[in-house]
Scaffold this motif. Structure first.
Motif, mmCIF file in Angstrom:
data_model
loop_
_atom_site.group_PDB
_atom_site.id
_atom_site.type_symbol
_atom_site.label_atom_id
_atom_site.label_comp_id
_atom_site.label_asym_id
_atom_site.label_seq_id
_atom_site.Cartn_x
_atom_site.Cartn_y
_atom_site.Cartn_z
ATOM 1 N N PHE A 1 -1.695 -5.344 -5.683
ATOM 2 C CA PHE A 1 -1.741 -6.791 -5.366
ATOM 3 C C PHE A 1 -0.770 -7.467 -6.257
ATOM 4 O O PHE A 1 -1.141 -7.196 -7.390
ATOM 5 C CB PHE A 1 -3.266 -7.227 -5.393
ATOM 6 C CG PHE A 1 -4.262 -6.928 -4.415
ATOM 7 C CD1 PHE A 1 -4.431 -7.721 -3.355
ATOM 8 C CD2 PHE A 1 -4.835 -5.769 -4.712
ATOM 9 C CE1 PHE A 1 -5.253 -7.268 -2.220
ATOM 10 C CE2 PHE A 1 -5.724 -5.365 -3.765
ATOM 11 C CZ PHE A 1 -5.956 -6.130 -2.357
ATOM 12 N N GLY A 2 0.112 -8.340 -5.803
ATOM 13 C CA GLY A 2 1.023 -8.796 -6.708
ATOM 14 C C GLY A 2 0.753 -10.626 -6.669
ATOM 15 O O GLY A 2 0.630 -11.189 -5.632
ATOM 16 N N ARG B 1 -3.522 -2.877 -9.656
ATOM 17 C CA ARG B 1 -3.473 -1.769 -8.744
ATOM 18 C C ARG B 1 -4.847 -0.879 -8.479
ATOM 19 O O ARG B 1 -5.651 -1.019 -9.508
ATOM 20 C CB ARG B 1 -2.677 -0.490 -9.535
ATOM 21 C CG ARG B 1 -2.660 0.667 -8.554
ATOM 22 C CD ARG B 1 -2.188 2.008 -9.286
ATOM 23 N NE ARG B 1 -1.980 3.014 -8.468
ATOM 24 C CZ ARG B 1 -1.684 4.281 -8.918
ATOM 25 N NH1 ARG B 1 -1.561 4.685 -10.128
ATOM 26 N NH2 ARG B 1 -1.843 5.390 -8.126
ATOM 27 N N TYR B 2 -5.198 -0.594 -7.334
ATOM 28 C CA TYR B 2 -6.646 -0.121 -6.978
ATOM 29 C C TYR B 2 -5.891 1.507 -6.680
ATOM 30 O O TYR B 2 -5.309 1.742 -5.479
ATOM 31 C CB TYR B 2 -7.212 -0.606 -5.983
ATOM 32 C CG TYR B 2 -8.051 -1.598 -6.172
ATOM 33 C CD1 TYR B 2 -9.398 -1.786 -6.483
ATOM 34 C CD2 TYR B 2 -7.291 -3.187 -6.040
ATOM 35 C CE1 TYR B 2 -10.264 -3.007 -6.810
ATOM 36 C CE2 TYR B 2 -8.199 -4.046 -6.288
ATOM 37 C CZ TYR B 2 -9.325 -4.326 -6.554
ATOM 38 O OH TYR B 2 -9.848 -5.424 -6.858
ATOM 39 N N TYR C 1 5.367 -0.803 -7.960
ATOM 40 C CA TYR C 1 5.434 -1.706 -8.777
ATOM 41 C C TYR C 1 6.527 -2.777 -8.818
ATOM 42 O O TYR C 1 6.585 -3.917 -8.537
ATOM 43 C CB TYR C 1 5.256 -1.507 -10.343
ATOM 44 C CG TYR C 1 3.898 -1.108 -10.550
ATOM 45 C CD1 TYR C 1 2.585 -2.138 -10.730
ATOM 46 C CD2 TYR C 1 3.555 0.095 -10.661
ATOM 47 C CE1 TYR C 1 1.517 -1.696 -11.011
ATOM 48 C CE2 TYR C 1 2.239 0.605 -11.113
ATOM 49 C CZ TYR C 1 1.199 -0.274 -11.367
ATOM 50 O OH TYR C 1 0.003 0.065 -11.615
ATOM 51 N N LYS C 2 7.755 -2.166 -8.519
ATOM 52 C CA LYS C 2 9.143 -3.005 -8.221
ATOM 53 C C LYS C 2 8.982 -3.723 -6.696
ATOM 54 O O LYS C 2 9.093 -4.953 -6.830
ATOM 55 C CB LYS C 2 10.195 -2.015 -7.989
ATOM 56 C CG LYS C 2 11.512 -2.744 -7.760
ATOM 57 C CD LYS C 2 12.668 -1.629 -7.500
ATOM 58 C CE LYS C 2 13.687 -2.231 -6.619
ATOM 59 N NZ LYS C 2 14.476 -1.521 -6.009
ATOM 60 N N THR C 3 8.553 -2.989 -5.811
ATOM 61 C CA THR C 3 8.239 -3.622 -4.476
ATOM 62 C C THR C 3 7.388 -4.769 -4.400
ATOM 63 O O THR C 3 7.594 -5.827 -3.749
ATOM 64 C CB THR C 3 7.901 -2.561 -3.426
ATOM 65 O OG1 THR C 3 9.020 -1.621 -3.345
ATOM 66 C CG2 THR C 3 8.089 -3.206 -2.003
ATOM 67 N N THR C 4 6.155 -4.812 -5.144
ATOM 68 C CA THR C 4 5.090 -5.717 -5.197
ATOM 69 C C THR C 4 5.353 -6.837 -5.818
ATOM 70 O O THR C 4 5.451 -7.942 -5.325
ATOM 71 C CB THR C 4 3.736 -5.028 -6.044
ATOM 72 O OG1 THR C 4 3.552 -4.072 -5.404
ATOM 73 C CG2 THR C 4 2.774 -5.991 -5.564
ATOM 74 N N LYS D 1 0.689 -1.188 -0.001
ATOM 75 C CA LYS D 1 -0.081 0.138 0.023
ATOM 76 C C LYS D 1 0.714 1.245 0.001
ATOM 77 O O LYS D 1 1.776 1.352 0.651
ATOM 78 C CB LYS D 1 -0.981 0.020 1.203
ATOM 79 C CG LYS D 1 -1.885 -1.118 1.545
ATOM 80 C CD LYS D 1 -2.675 -0.932 2.515
ATOM 81 C CE LYS D 1 -3.542 -2.034 3.041
ATOM 82 N NZ LYS D 1 -3.843 -1.945 4.166
ATOM 83 N N ASP D 2 0.297 2.446 -0.600
ATOM 84 C CA ASP D 2 1.233 3.390 -0.739
ATOM 85 C C ASP D 2 0.169 4.671 -0.945
ATOM 86 O O ASP D 2 -0.537 4.650 -1.789
ATOM 87 C CB ASP D 2 2.036 3.641 -1.969
ATOM 88 C CG ASP D 2 2.940 4.751 -1.708
ATOM 89 O OD1 ASP D 2 2.884 5.513 -0.623
ATOM 90 O OD2 ASP D 2 3.789 5.054 -2.792
#
Length: 206
Positions: free
Chosen positions: A27-28, A105-106, A121-124, A20-21
């Motif tokens: 969600f990955g 992504r929401y 996106y990288k972290t997920t 979350k940010d």
């Protein structure tokens, strides 16, 4: 030169991960995949599951040797290179192949900016891969050995001595055996069968 004859891939789909940010949720998911049809199936399933999401960004890579690698990165409406490429970067970082990673992504109402998106996106993608079971497999070549029944003992002895895996066999008057050989041992195995009188060996397309 030592040819690389192993690759890393996933045994099964990862568990869902969530990053979350600023009210946005990411969600990955990581999946084993070897072609675009499988990519399509996974995307369709996720679009039904997350039908009210805003973006379904993904990256995949197929292939086990440098000559047959295929990859794609898709931003799905996010700013250029802010989603697909950061996901693909994690595929490279974990050195995995035959894999698909999707990040859904929401939008939470607050813009994250390109830097924020790249990080999210990288972290997920990284979390999805960390939640996956990654295995190392060998790259193998397949050969077909053809011979008369009378040469059976010679062929079987070589198979046993070289610890080769039999994939298929037809043992009649005319015999055919398909073997699977690890890439680094393939040349040696090929030459050892080639040197036997009345035995033919040919490489099969994998």
């Amino acid at each position: 030169m030592n040819k690389k004859d192993t690759y890393k891939t996933l045994t099964k789909a990862s568990n869902e991960v969530l990053f979350k940010d600023k009210n946005s949720k990411f969600f990955g998911y990581a999946y084993p995949a070897i072609n675009e049809d499988q990519v399509k199936e996974h995307l369709e399933t996720l679009k039904k599951q997350h039908h009210s999401a805003r973006h379904w960004c993904y990256a995949y890579q197929f292939g086990t040797t440098e000559s047959n690698l295929q990859f794609r990165a898709n931003d799905d409406g996010e700013p250029n290179n802010s989603a697909g490429m950061p996901i693909y970067g994690q595929i490279q970082s974990f050195d995995v192949t035959n894999v698909l990673i999707v990040v859904v992504r929401y939008f939470g109402g607050v813009k994250l900016g390109v830097g924020g998106l790249i990080n999210a996106y990288k972290t997920t993608a990284q979390m999805a891969l960390e939640n996956s079971r990654i295995v190392t497999r060998t790259i193998n070549k397949h050969f077909e050995i053809s011979f008369d029944y009378k040469n059976m003992n010679k062929v079987m002895r070589l198979i046993k001595e070289n610890n080769l895996k039999i994939v298929n066999q037809i043992l009649e008057l005319d015999c055919k055996i398909e073997i699977s050989v690890r890439l680094k041992d393939a040349q040696k195995a090929f030459e050892s069968f080639q040197s036997i009188f009345e035995v033919e060996i040919k490489e099969l397309e994998n």
